[in-house]
Design an enzyme around this catalytic site. Structure first.
Site, PDB file in Angstrom:
ATOM      1  CE1 TYR A 142     -27.842  -4.570  -6.269  1.00  0.00           C
ATOM      2  CE2 TYR A 142     -28.700  -2.595  -7.283  1.00  0.00           C
ATOM      3  CZ  TYR A 142     -28.812  -3.594  -6.347  1.00  0.00           C
ATOM      4  OH  TYR A 142     -29.891  -3.633  -5.499  1.00  0.00           O
ATOM      5  CE  LYS A 193     -25.216  -5.861   8.855  1.00  0.00           C
ATOM      6  NZ  LYS A 193     -26.236  -5.720   9.897  1.00  0.00           N
ATOM      7  CG  ASP A 225     -29.000  -3.864  10.731  1.00  0.00           C
ATOM      8  OD1 ASP A 225     -28.220  -2.905  10.571  1.00  0.00           O
ATOM      9  OD2 ASP A 225     -28.765  -4.775  11.543  1.00  0.00           O
ATOM     10  CG  ASP A 249     -32.264  -0.966  -5.690  1.00  0.00           C
ATOM     11  OD1 ASP A 249     -33.283  -0.283  -5.934  1.00  0.00           O
ATOM     12  OD2 ASP A 249     -31.992  -2.034  -6.276  1.00  0.00           O
ATOM     13  CG  ASP A 253     -37.904   1.039  -4.232  1.00  0.00           C
ATOM     14  OD1 ASP A 253     -37.538   2.067  -4.851  1.00  0.00           O
ATOM     15  OD2 ASP A 253     -38.248  -0.008  -4.798  1.00  0.00           O
TER      16      ASP A 253
END
Ligand code: NAD
Length: 360
Positions: A142, A193, A225, A249, A253
């Site tokens: 980001y 990852k 994942d 992020d 959620d």
């Protein structure tokens, strides 16, 4: 010496939920003689409308001077069409986080027993759920440079971002997570990852290295994942999860939704000295803004986190959390957590009920 709290209502439902949180904060300020000086400032779309930018200098100065910041939410469709990303509401938020180096985002996902049915998962899968997601907040993709949209040969446009973390950034968020795990069930799952992205190969190495300093904490690793899958398959296997900005992020959620409503979840973003910005996990919910439908409990619980982490008033925080539990026991529900047999209330009625429970 009096402490200084900056309140940033923001956009959409932000002002409505912050009004309710202020009722609670003002009451606690008096009750515990905290001597808090509370100021308000503009951020996000409201600041763009008033000043042309999402983070006016005056707001940044006030944020720097504050001991803690309480934010509602920012954003809305009316500001989403500006092609200049610097003039988007979210830039106000990202600007405060990066200027103040609020790198450690704590997002608890706790399922209140009264709301076990509100989850879309089976009650036996989620009841008793208590996860803490620790998300790195000021680095990663980001913020990485270079970034942008450019034209390649032949006039083909390509978008590009940079996913980068240095070892110090990884180490400091790792420490926050290990310390948090140490104070809980002593299990930490680091999500990466590392099978594809070099930046997370380094992430994993540093977490392993830190793990040697915390032999009492059981460290495990999981690819993002798989973590997403495990979160909805068997979420109670997790205690503390630590991950980078983008993965955090998304996963936080998903974890939020396990609890039934994003309207119930507070969050803290801390710097190295315990100064923090506190905000609900949800956004500005433009679809219900101005209708008195928003659930103010996540923002009220954010006040509790602020009292605990930045204002060293843990007893007051405990009282607020107990008052929230009391109003749920009373069967009061905003629309997002409504179920049969309960009484649906407005944003203001919910705030007033928490105040009444505090006064009882
Ligand atoms: P959102 O969280 O605002 O809303 C998602 C859904 O949850 C909506 O149906 C909304 O009505 C509901 N909801 C959210 N909070 C609620 C509450 N307190 N009570 C009851 N229902 C609630 O996410 P979105 O729709 O993706 O984004 C809307 C805007 O918010 C966008 O402009 C986005 O950029 C912004 N946003 C801001 C933040 C922030 O300020 N921290 C975070 C996420 C999104």
């Amino acid at each position: 010496m009096s402490k200084n709290v900056l309140v940033l209502p923001g956009d959409g439902i932000g002002p409505e939920i912050v009004t309710e949180a202020r009722k609670v904060l003002d009451l606690i300020n008096d009750r515990f003689a905290l001597d808090l000086e509370i100021n308000e400032a503009l951020v996000g779309g409201a600041a763009i409308d008033a000043t042309g930018v999402p983070l006016p200098d005056a707001t940044l100065e006030a944020a720097r001077a504050a001991d803690a910041i309480l934010l509602g939410a920012v954003g809305g469709p009316q500001w989403d069409t500006n092609p200049d990303f610097q003039i988007r509401p979210e830039k106000g938020l990202l600007g405060i986080r990066s200027h103040l180096q609020l790198f450690g985002n704590l997002r608890p996902a706790i399922l209140y027993p009264q709301l076990a049915h509100a989850s879309t998962l089976k009650p036996e899968v989620v009841s008793g759920l208590d996860i803490l997601i620790v998300r790195e907040l000021t680095g990663g993709i980001y913020f990485g440079q270079p970034r942008g949209i450019r034209e390649k040969e032949g006039g083909i446009r390509e978008g590009f971002n940079t996913y980068v973390y240095d070892e110090n950034e990884i180490r400091r968020i790792g420490r926050v997570a290990f310390e948090a795990a140490r104070a809980r069930d002593k299990r930490l799952c680091s999500v990466d990852k590392a099978n594809v992205l070099e930046v997370t190969v380094l992430w994993r190495e540093i977490m392993e290295e830190l793990g040697k300093e915390y032999p009492d904490v059981e460290l495990s690793h999981m690819y993002v994942d798989n973590a997403a899958m495990q979160l909805v398959r068997a979420p109670k296997q997790f205690d503390v999860v630590v991950t980078g900005n983008m993965f955090g992020d998304i996963l936080s959620d998903a974890a939020a939704m396990l609890t039934g409503s994003i309207g119930m979840l507070p969050s803290a973003s801390l710097d190295e000295n315990g100064k923090g910005m506190y905000e609900p996990c949800h956004g500005s919910a433009p679809d219900i803004a101005g209708q008195g439908k928003a659930n103010p409990l996540a923002t009220i619980l954010s006040v509790a986190m602020m009292l605990r982490y930045s204002l060293k008033a843990g007893e007051a925080a405990d009282l607020i959390e107990a008052a929230v539990s009391t109003v749920l026991d009373q069967g009061l529900r905003t629309g997002d957590i409504m179920s049969e047999g309960m009484r649906q209330v407005s944003t203001a009625e919910m705030g007033d009920a928490v105040v009444a429970a505090l006064n009882a």
